[in-house]
Write an enzyme that holds these catalytic residues in place. Sequence first.
Site, PDB file in Angstrom:
ATOM      1  N   GLY A   1     -21.638  17.473  -3.502  1.00 38.11           N
ATOM      2  CA  GLY A   1     -20.573  18.294  -2.617  1.00 38.11           C
ATOM      3  C   GLY A   1     -21.430  19.579  -2.074  1.00 38.11           C
ATOM      4  O   GLY A   1     -21.021  20.055  -1.021  1.00 38.11           O
TER       5      GLY A   1
ATOM      6  N   GLU B   1     -34.744  12.783  25.460  1.00 38.54           N
ATOM      7  CA  GLU B   1     -35.930  11.899  25.677  1.00 38.54           C
ATOM      8  C   GLU B   1     -35.557  10.374  25.925  1.00 38.54           C
ATOM      9  O   GLU B   1     -36.690   9.970  25.556  1.00 38.54           O
ATOM     10  CB  GLU B   1     -37.345  12.446  25.335  1.00 38.54           C
ATOM     11  CG  GLU B   1     -37.608  13.676  25.402  1.00 38.54           C
ATOM     12  CD  GLU B   1     -38.971  14.317  25.370  1.00 38.54           C
ATOM     13  OE1 GLU B   1     -39.729  13.482  25.543  1.00 38.54           O
ATOM     14  OE2 GLU B   1     -39.284  15.353  25.119  1.00 38.54           O
TER      15      GLU B   1
HETATM   16  C1  LIG Z   1     -29.305  18.727  23.138  1.00 45.17           C
HETATM   17  C2  LIG Z   1     -29.778  18.197  24.586  1.00 45.17           C
HETATM   18  C3  LIG Z   1     -31.122  18.533  25.108  1.00 45.17           C
HETATM   19  C4  LIG Z   1     -31.547  17.934  25.964  1.00 45.17           C
HETATM   20  N1  LIG Z   1     -32.774  18.222  26.855  1.00 45.17           N
HETATM   21  C5  LIG Z   1     -32.893  17.917  27.825  1.00 45.17           C
HETATM   22  C6  LIG Z   1     -34.088  18.471  28.721  1.00 45.17           C
HETATM   23  O1  LIG Z   1     -34.621  19.516  28.461  1.00 45.17           O
HETATM   24  N2  LIG Z   1     -34.293  17.919  29.988  1.00 45.17           N
HETATM   25  C7  LIG Z   1     -33.491  16.717  30.355  1.00 45.17           C
HETATM   26  O2  LIG Z   1     -33.931  16.423  31.427  1.00 45.17           O
HETATM   27  N3  LIG Z   1     -32.827  16.097  29.826  1.00 45.17           N
HETATM   28  C8  LIG Z   1     -32.342  16.650  28.479  1.00 45.17           C
HETATM   29  N4  LIG Z   1     -31.255  16.019  27.741  1.00 45.17           N
HETATM   30  C9  LIG Z   1     -30.733  14.854  28.447  1.00 45.17           C
HETATM   31  C10 LIG Z   1     -30.917  13.796  27.485  1.00 45.17           C
HETATM   32  O3  LIG Z   1     -32.249  13.061  27.432  1.00 45.17           O
HETATM   33  C11 LIG Z   1     -29.775  12.690  27.802  1.00 45.17           C
HETATM   34  O4  LIG Z   1     -28.607  13.049  27.422  1.00 45.17           O
HETATM   35  C12 LIG Z   1     -29.997  11.176  27.366  1.00 45.17           C
HETATM   36  O5  LIG Z   1     -31.123  10.810  28.157  1.00 45.17           O
HETATM   37  C13 LIG Z   1     -28.854  10.353  27.321  1.00 45.17           C
HETATM   38  O6  LIG Z   1     -28.225  10.680  28.706  1.00 45.17           O
HETATM   39  P1  LIG Z   1     -26.611  10.677  28.821  1.00 45.17           P
HETATM   40  O7  LIG Z   1     -26.262  11.799  27.681  1.00 45.17           O
HETATM   41  O8  LIG Z   1     -26.090  10.643  30.019  1.00 45.17           O
HETATM   42  O9  LIG Z   1     -26.065   9.185  28.124  1.00 45.17           O
HETATM   43  P2  LIG Z   1     -25.475   8.038  28.988  1.00 45.17           P
HETATM   44  O10 LIG Z   1     -26.870   7.413  29.736  1.00 45.17           O
HETATM   45  O11 LIG Z   1     -24.453   8.031  29.485  1.00 45.17           O
HETATM   46  O12 LIG Z   1     -25.495   6.958  27.639  1.00 45.17           O
HETATM   47  C14 LIG Z   1     -24.311   6.712  26.936  1.00 45.17           C
HETATM   48  C15 LIG Z   1     -24.431   5.650  25.893  1.00 45.17           C
HETATM   49  O13 LIG Z   1     -24.904   4.561  26.510  1.00 45.17           O
HETATM   50  C16 LIG Z   1     -25.974   3.772  25.992  1.00 45.17           C
HETATM   51  N5  LIG Z   1     -26.808   3.261  27.377  1.00 45.17           N
HETATM   52  C17 LIG Z   1     -26.976   3.867  28.549  1.00 45.17           C
HETATM   53  N6  LIG Z   1     -27.614   2.517  29.351  1.00 45.17           N
HETATM   54  C18 LIG Z   1     -27.740   1.703  28.459  1.00 45.17           C
HETATM   55  C19 LIG Z   1     -28.596   0.557  28.758  1.00 45.17           C
HETATM   56  N7  LIG Z   1     -29.169  -0.020  29.645  1.00 45.17           N
HETATM   57  N8  LIG Z   1     -28.517  -0.372  27.457  1.00 45.17           N
HETATM   58  C20 LIG Z   1     -27.991  -0.022  26.423  1.00 45.17           C
HETATM   59  N9  LIG Z   1     -27.326   1.184  26.062  1.00 45.17           N
HETATM   60  C21 LIG Z   1     -27.255   2.025  27.188  1.00 45.17           C
HETATM   61  C22 LIG Z   1     -26.645   5.173  25.529  1.00 45.17           C
HETATM   62  O14 LIG Z   1     -27.749   4.672  24.667  1.00 45.17           O
HETATM   63  C23 LIG Z   1     -25.674   5.849  25.094  1.00 45.17           C
HETATM   64  O15 LIG Z   1     -25.353   5.400  23.757  1.00 45.17           O
HETATM   65  C24 LIG Z   1     -30.767  16.932  26.544  1.00 45.17           C
HETATM   66  C25 LIG Z   1     -29.617  16.098  25.846  1.00 45.17           C
HETATM   67  C26 LIG Z   1     -29.254  16.950  24.955  1.00 45.17           C
HETATM   68  C27 LIG Z   1     -27.751  16.321  24.225  1.00 45.17           C
END
Ligand SMILES: Cc1cc2nc3c(=O)[nH]c(=O)nc-3n(C[C@H](O)[C@H](O)[C@H](O)COP(=O)(O)OP(=O)(O)OC[C@H]3O[C@@H](n4cnc5c(N)ncnc54)[C@H](O)[C@@H]3O)c2cc1C
Length: 373
Positions: free
Chosen positions: A335, A358
């Site tokens: 807990g 990333e």
């Molecule tokens: C705290 C934080 C810091 C970040 N920092 C940076 C930064 O400094 N610079 C930057 O450029 N970005 C940054 N990001 C962005 C980050 O890299 C993206 O959030 C990430 O790449 C996922 O993109 P999305 O959130 O649009 O998810 P989506 O692409 O919408 O994905 C949604 C879901 O679908 C799945 N999915 C999507 N396509 C496929 C596929 N072809 N096959 C199987 N599954 C799939 C994904 O795995 C996920 O589970 C950051 C994000 C966060 C939350």
Amino acid sequence: MLRDAVRALSEAKIAPFAAEVDEEARFPQEALDALVAADLHAVHVPEEYGGAGADALATVIVIEEVARVCASSSLIPAVNKLGSLPVVLSGGEDLKKKYLGPLAKGDGMFSYCLSEPDAGSDAGGMKTKAVRDGDSYVLNGVKRWITNAGVSEYYTVMAVTDPDLRTKGISAFVVEKGDEGVSFGAPEKKLGIKGSPTREVYLDNVRIPADRLIGAEGTGFATAMKTLDHTRITIAAQALGIAQGALDYASGYVKERKQFGKPVADFQGVQFMLADMAMKLEAARQLTYSAAARSQRVSDGGDKEHLTFFGAAAKCFASDVAMEITTDAVQLLGGYGYTRDYPVERMMRDAKITQIYEGTNQIQRIVMARNLP
Ligand SMILES: Cc1cc2nc3c(=O)[nH]c(=O)nc-3n(C[C@H](O)[C@H](O)[C@H](O)COP(=O)(O)OP(=O)(O)OC[C@H]3O[C@@H](n4cnc5c(N)ncnc54)[C@H](O)[C@@H]3O)c2cc1C
């Protein structure tokens, strides 16, 4: 020696603020000050540009040790590498001199702007545009989820210069915080790494000199992907550090906590959990260090050595392991582990992001499948 030095600094100057930084969701200024004073804030910058010239493995060790006490603070050296690596990999000499020097001195951090509201996993679907106009480019668009946005002075921004060419029509630029038309959204309210500001970056008719282009027009997406091959290893390092912090805390706790008249560490069920945690962590560490060695050899001009596979594998494996280990650490504290009086719940929340940014771990698996060694 490097590990000992970073560990001592992290425990003395960063750990004392980690819980407060999380609780108040504030930038870890104490960590930035301590890292800059010790020249550990951007260790990857080559010596010829005034940097410490750390190799990829040394950079991993720095990030790992900072993350062991505070994941948010570990994003300072990690994102400084992510943001500036496009300049290191593809920038001309003038651009390198102009931006790597101030970064190395601690005069300005670097952020990396790839993601957009509608372009995450499919980063090639970005909409931000850069239009050439005489000796300038004019940038318009919205970048989302940008780590250290608002705090950083410099931003590597990927933008479309030729919409017909899809990823081959994307170019990379350095944008400065002070450029007219640059502004930032409110900090995101996140599950973890609350001390690391994540914001939108708005580019509203931002006019920059054409010499801020990184490499040739149309090479920005390739540079962005090449960068990730190297920097996913730093996310693996962050995951290792978070997991090590949780394992260290939990293994100490079970020796003190008594139930049924003896320390819970005396129960074989608890020992088996600790053994599995340590085993997985060490496997993740070996994969990460192997990937870092490859990253360095590629940077030194060697063959590609399946770096794309190894970078994705290290990030994916270490982050999955960090999620398992931190969850088990919470379990081992019972807990108490579920409360903010102990650091393991923070570590569990912080670990989650390493499976997402990333490139999510689904995307890492796609990358690995396409680049099997
Ligand atoms: C705290 C934080 C810091 C970040 N920092 C940076 C930064 O400094 N610079 C930057 O450029 N970005 C940054 N990001 C962005 C980050 O890299 C993206 O959030 C990430 O790449 C996922 O993109 P999305 O959130 O649009 O998810 P989506 O692409 O919408 O994905 C949604 C879901 O679908 C799945 N999915 C999507 N396509 C496929 C596929 N072809 N096959 C199987 N599954 C799939 C994904 O795995 C996920 O589970 C950051 C994000 C966060 C939350």
